[in-house]
Design a protein around this motif. Structure first.
Motif, PDB file in Angstrom:
ATOM      1  N   ASP A 121       0.831  -1.191   0.000  1.00 50.42           N
ATOM      2  CA  ASP A 121       0.000   0.000   0.000  1.00 50.42           C
ATOM      3  C   ASP A 121       0.872   1.250   0.000  1.00 50.42           C
ATOM      4  O   ASP A 121       1.675   1.464   0.922  1.00 50.42           O
ATOM      5  CB  ASP A 121      -0.911   0.001   1.232  1.00 50.42           C
ATOM      6  CG  ASP A 121      -1.806   1.221   1.290  1.00 50.42           C
ATOM      7  OD1 ASP A 121      -2.741   1.308   0.476  1.00 50.42           O
ATOM      8  OD2 ASP A 121      -1.545   2.091   2.144  1.00 50.42           O
ATOM      9  N   GLN A 122       0.730   2.092  -1.009  1.00 53.53           N
ATOM     10  CA  GLN A 122       1.623   3.226  -1.201  1.00 53.53           C
ATOM     11  C   GLN A 122       1.496   4.258  -0.080  1.00 53.53           C
ATOM     12  O   GLN A 122       2.499   4.815   0.379  1.00 53.53           O
ATOM     13  CB  GLN A 122       1.352   3.883  -2.561  1.00 53.53           C
ATOM     14  CG  GLN A 122       2.237   5.076  -2.873  1.00 53.53           C
ATOM     15  CD  GLN A 122       3.722   4.762  -2.853  1.00 53.53           C
ATOM     16  OE1 GLN A 122       4.119   3.614  -3.035  1.00 53.53           O
ATOM     17  NE2 GLN A 122       4.540   5.775  -2.598  1.00 53.53           N
ATOM     18  N   ARG A 123       0.280   4.511   0.383  1.00 55.25           N
ATOM     19  CA  ARG A 123       0.115   5.503   1.449  1.00 55.25           C
ATOM     20  C   ARG A 123       0.812   5.058   2.734  1.00 55.25           C
ATOM     21  O   ARG A 123       1.489   5.849   3.398  1.00 55.25           O
ATOM     22  CB  ARG A 123      -1.368   5.749   1.716  1.00 55.25           C
ATOM     23  CG  ARG A 123      -1.938   6.922   0.959  1.00 55.25           C
ATOM     24  CD  ARG A 123      -3.307   7.295   1.469  1.00 55.25           C
ATOM     25  NE  ARG A 123      -4.230   6.166   1.484  1.00 55.25           N
ATOM     26  CZ  ARG A 123      -5.512   6.274   1.771  1.00 55.25           C
ATOM     27  NH1 ARG A 123      -6.024   7.438   2.090  1.00 55.25           N
ATOM     28  NH2 ARG A 123      -6.290   5.226   1.759  1.00 55.25           N
ATOM     29  N   THR A 124       0.622   3.785   3.077  1.00 54.14           N
ATOM     30  CA  THR A 124       1.258   3.256   4.283  1.00 54.14           C
ATOM     31  C   THR A 124       2.769   3.331   4.177  1.00 54.14           C
ATOM     32  O   THR A 124       3.459   3.756   5.120  1.00 54.14           O
ATOM     33  CB  THR A 124       0.826   1.794   4.506  1.00 54.14           C
ATOM     34  OG1 THR A 124      -0.592   1.726   4.639  1.00 54.14           O
ATOM     35  CG2 THR A 124       1.482   1.217   5.752  1.00 54.14           C
ATOM     36  N   VAL A 170      10.478   4.829  -7.978  1.00 53.63           N
ATOM     37  CA  VAL A 170       9.103   4.840  -8.506  1.00 53.63           C
ATOM     38  C   VAL A 170       8.117   4.391  -7.445  1.00 53.63           C
ATOM     39  O   VAL A 170       6.929   4.733  -7.509  1.00 53.63           O
ATOM     40  CB  VAL A 170       8.982   3.943  -9.756  1.00 53.63           C
ATOM     41  CG1 VAL A 170       9.830   4.478 -10.885  1.00 53.63           C
ATOM     42  CG2 VAL A 170       9.352   2.491  -9.446  1.00 53.63           C
ATOM     43  N   ARG A 171       8.603   3.631  -6.455  1.00 50.68           N
ATOM     44  CA  ARG A 171       7.744   3.157  -5.362  1.00 50.68           C
ATOM     45  C   ARG A 171       8.543   3.167  -4.069  1.00 50.68           C
ATOM     46  O   ARG A 171       9.738   2.839  -4.047  1.00 50.68           O
ATOM     47  CB  ARG A 171       7.241   1.736  -5.629  1.00 50.68           C
ATOM     48  CG  ARG A 171       6.302   1.616  -6.817  1.00 50.68           C
ATOM     49  CD  ARG A 171       4.921   2.124  -6.474  1.00 50.68           C
ATOM     50  NE  ARG A 171       3.984   1.948  -7.588  1.00 50.68           N
ATOM     51  CZ  ARG A 171       2.686   2.131  -7.501  1.00 50.68           C
ATOM     52  NH1 ARG A 171       2.149   2.469  -6.348  1.00 50.68           N
ATOM     53  NH2 ARG A 171       1.904   1.967  -8.553  1.00 50.68           N
ATOM     54  N   ASP A 172       7.863   3.511  -2.983  1.00 53.02           N
ATOM     55  CA  ASP A 172       8.544   3.570  -1.685  1.00 53.02           C
ATOM     56  C   ASP A 172       8.968   2.190  -1.194  1.00 53.02           C
ATOM     57  O   ASP A 172       9.867   2.090  -0.355  1.00 53.02           O
ATOM     58  CB  ASP A 172       7.644   4.249  -0.653  1.00 53.02           C
ATOM     59  CG  ASP A 172       7.605   5.756  -0.821  1.00 53.02           C
ATOM     60  OD1 ASP A 172       8.677   6.385  -0.879  1.00 53.02           O
ATOM     61  OD2 ASP A 172       6.487   6.313  -0.916  1.00 53.02           O
ATOM     62  N   LEU A 173       8.343   1.129  -1.691  1.00 50.26           N
ATOM     63  CA  LEU A 173       8.768  -0.204  -1.282  1.00 50.26           C
ATOM     64  C   LEU A 173      10.208  -0.462  -1.688  1.00 50.26           C
ATOM     65  O   LEU A 173      10.988  -1.061  -0.928  1.00 50.26           O
ATOM     66  CB  LEU A 173       7.859  -1.271  -1.916  1.00 50.26           C
ATOM     67  CG  LEU A 173       8.277  -2.709  -1.613  1.00 50.26           C
ATOM     68  CD1 LEU A 173       7.956  -3.060  -0.162  1.00 50.26           C
ATOM     69  CD2 LEU A 173       7.609  -3.702  -2.548  1.00 50.26           C
ATOM     70  N   LEU A 194       5.551   5.595   6.308  1.00 48.52           N
ATOM     71  CA  LEU A 194       6.586   4.855   7.022  1.00 48.52           C
ATOM     72  C   LEU A 194       7.979   5.350   6.635  1.00 48.52           C
ATOM     73  O   LEU A 194       8.838   5.578   7.495  1.00 48.52           O
ATOM     74  CB  LEU A 194       6.456   3.363   6.717  1.00 48.52           C
ATOM     75  CG  LEU A 194       7.532   2.450   7.312  1.00 48.52           C
ATOM     76  CD1 LEU A 194       7.399   2.402   8.826  1.00 48.52           C
ATOM     77  CD2 LEU A 194       7.434   1.046   6.706  1.00 48.52           C
ATOM     78  N   VAL A 195       8.210   5.513   5.339  1.00 46.36           N
ATOM     79  CA  VAL A 195       9.521   5.946   4.852  1.00 46.36           C
ATOM     80  C   VAL A 195       9.846   7.345   5.361  1.00 46.36           C
ATOM     81  O   VAL A 195      10.971   7.611   5.830  1.00 46.36           O
ATOM     82  CB  VAL A 195       9.546   5.893   3.310  1.00 46.36           C
ATOM     83  CG1 VAL A 195      10.724   6.701   2.766  1.00 46.36           C
ATOM     84  CG2 VAL A 195       9.629   4.450   2.836  1.00 46.36           C
ATOM     85  N   ARG A 196       8.896   8.254   5.292  1.00 48.67           N
ATOM     86  CA  ARG A 196       9.150   9.618   5.755  1.00 48.67           C
ATOM     87  C   ARG A 196       9.476   9.646   7.248  1.00 48.67           C
ATOM     88  O   ARG A 196      10.424  10.321   7.679  1.00 48.67           O
ATOM     89  CB  ARG A 196       7.930  10.505   5.468  1.00 48.67           C
ATOM     90  CG  ARG A 196       7.792  10.909   3.998  1.00 48.67           C
ATOM     91  CD  ARG A 196       6.767  12.032   3.844  1.00 48.67           C
ATOM     92  NE  ARG A 196       5.419  11.581   4.195  1.00 48.67           N
ATOM     93  CZ  ARG A 196       4.506  11.209   3.315  1.00 48.67           C
ATOM     94  NH1 ARG A 196       4.801  11.195   2.015  1.00 48.67           N
ATOM     95  NH2 ARG A 196       3.298  10.832   3.704  1.00 48.67           N
ATOM     96  N   GLU A 197       8.689   8.893   8.050  1.00 52.35           N
ATOM     97  CA  GLU A 197       8.917   8.893   9.493  1.00 52.35           C
ATOM     98  C   GLU A 197      10.253   8.257   9.853  1.00 52.35           C
ATOM     99  O   GLU A 197      11.001   8.782  10.697  1.00 52.35           O
ATOM    100  CB  GLU A 197       7.778   8.150  10.189  1.00 52.35           C
ATOM    101  CG  GLU A 197       6.445   8.883  10.149  1.00 52.35           C
ATOM    102  CD  GLU A 197       5.352   8.099  10.842  1.00 52.35           C
ATOM    103  OE1 GLU A 197       5.604   6.927  11.237  1.00 52.35           O
ATOM    104  OE2 GLU A 197       4.234   8.641  10.997  1.00 52.35           O
TER     105      GLU A 197
END
Length: 414
Positions: free
Chosen positions: A280-283, A310-313, A287-290
């Motif tokens: 889930d991109q929002r989750t 392209v994706r935070d994962l 998470l990455v920002r925090e």
């Protein structure tokens, strides 16, 4: 018009409401897809034909007065009409008890929607007098009894296998001069397809409860299986069981290859990474920002770093920012998406997709038929008594075969 506001019922035909109802219940863009929509549409069509007098016995003329020539409208409906329809369904048509209940449930759901939309003043179909002619509950709970059939299991596993193979091949065969962001897109697509394949195979063949595989937000002990919990060499997986203790579950041969391929592609930074992380991109963005902020990164630097992915994962993998496991709700969403994409035929009163618990129940069917109740109970992590109760229909069928064989033997001696 606000929900529940009465409409002019005398000029509203029943059939005129069907399309809006089916769109609300359908899947995909415009509500045009989904097995539930298809099954509900079939039963609604039968209901309106019956209401018009085109179904039933020769004495049935429908709900419209004999001296009026028009289609049935909502003004013709009351609890007596639904009582007659329940009686019609339960008539001598050869339908099983659960089937009658299922067919009526489709009509009842539409009736409830009509109340919310203002077509009807009351949920007539749910009144006791309307439901009285329905056959008595035989003790089964249709909503909890879905079991993947062999055909459904093979269709779903074949779909995710082909999809994963294609995505992995597309990623691993990219030309060397492929742009970095294009490589990331191909890797992300391969990871997602490989995760879906591994998840489906685990559900389909291990008979592990989905709540033992994934994260429960309300129970910190259920954080979802991690790679450290798996031993692909031994074919086992440690899970936190329903009985509130850790135990080893079997990983049969069909599961090993999808898991091994998926692990190789993911290359998790540590063994503590979840096997089935959320995509889930929002989750992941939050998470990455925090996490990067806690590591001392400034907001501008975080934004600049995220723009390289392209994706935070993928960023989380490179920086070892461990995501949470998917939840059981996430599992349902995945299986809804995959069931629809695989175009699997599903006829069930509650689920229009292959629900997570159905994999376990389907495997239970296979084990009981192949090895009996004792072995199945051990594999399912249940008592033999409970397994016998839940799969009693198998023993009944086997006893029927024994009786048939005995009759044939006696008859042959006459």
């Amino acid at each position: 018009m606000t929900p529940g506001t009465p409409r002019n019922r005398s000029d509203q035909t029943l059939a005129g409401s069907f399309e809006r109802y089916l769109q609300d219940k359908g899947k995909g863009r415009g509500g045009d897809g989904g097995n539930y929509r298809r099954n509900a549409a079939r039963e609604l069509e039968r209901f309106v034909e019956w209401a018009a007098g085109d179904r039933g016995n020769d004495d049935w003329t429908g709900v419209v007065p004999d001296d009026v020539d028009r289609d049935p409208t909502f003004d013709d409906l009351d609890e007596r009409v639904f009582r007659e329809y329940a009686r019609h369904l339960g008539g001598d048509r050869g339908l099983k008890q659960n089937t009658v209940q299922t067919y009526y449930r489709y009509i009842s759901a539409w009736c409830g929607w009509c109340v919310n939309e203002g077509y009807l003043e009351a949920h007539y179909a749910q009144r006791a007098s309307a439901m009285a002619p329905l056959p008595e509950d035989d003790g089964r709970k249709p909503g909890d009894q879905q079991a993947w059939t062999s055909e459904q299991r093979h269709a779903l596993t074949r779909h995710v296998d082909e999809r994963s193979r294609d995505a992995i091949e597309a990623y691993t065969t990219l030309p060397e001069d492929t742009a970095p962001l294009d490589k990331q897109r191909a890797r992300y697509a391969a990871l997602k397809a490989a995760r879906d394949r591994a998840f489906v195979f685990v559900l389909a063949y291990t008979a592990v409860r989905v709540g033992e595989l994934l994260r429960d937000p309300n129970d910190p002990r259920r954080r979802g299986v991690r790679w450290e919990d798996l031993s692909l060499e031994d074919g086992s997986m440690d899970v936190y069981r329903k009985k509130q203790q850790w135990d080893a579950a079997s990983l049969p041969d069909p599961v090993i290859s999808p898991l091994r391929s998926y692990r190789q592609l993911m290359d998790p930074p540590t063994e503590r990474w979840p096997v089935f992380p959320t995509f889930d991109q929002r989750t992941l963005a939050e998470l990455v920002r925090e996490e990067l902020a806690e590591r001392g990164e400034r907001p501008e630097a975080i934004t600049e770093l995220r723009e390289k992915y392209v994706r935070d994962l993928l960023l989380a993998l490179d920086k070892d920012i461990r995501p949470p496991s998917i939840t059981t709700d996430g599992a349902r969403s995945i299986l809804q998406r995959l069931s629809e994409a695989a175009e699997i035929d599903i006829d069930h009163p509650k689920h229009d997709y292959l629900a997570p618990h159905g994999g376990r129940r389907g495997m239970g069917e296979v084990l009981v038929r192949a090895f009996g109740y004792t072995v199945a109970a051990r594999y399912l992590d249940n008592s033999e008594e409970m397994v016998r109760e839940r799969y009693s229909h198998i023993e009944a069928g086997e006893l029927g075969d024994v009786a048939t064989e005995a009759l044939e033997e006696i008859d042959s001696g006459l």
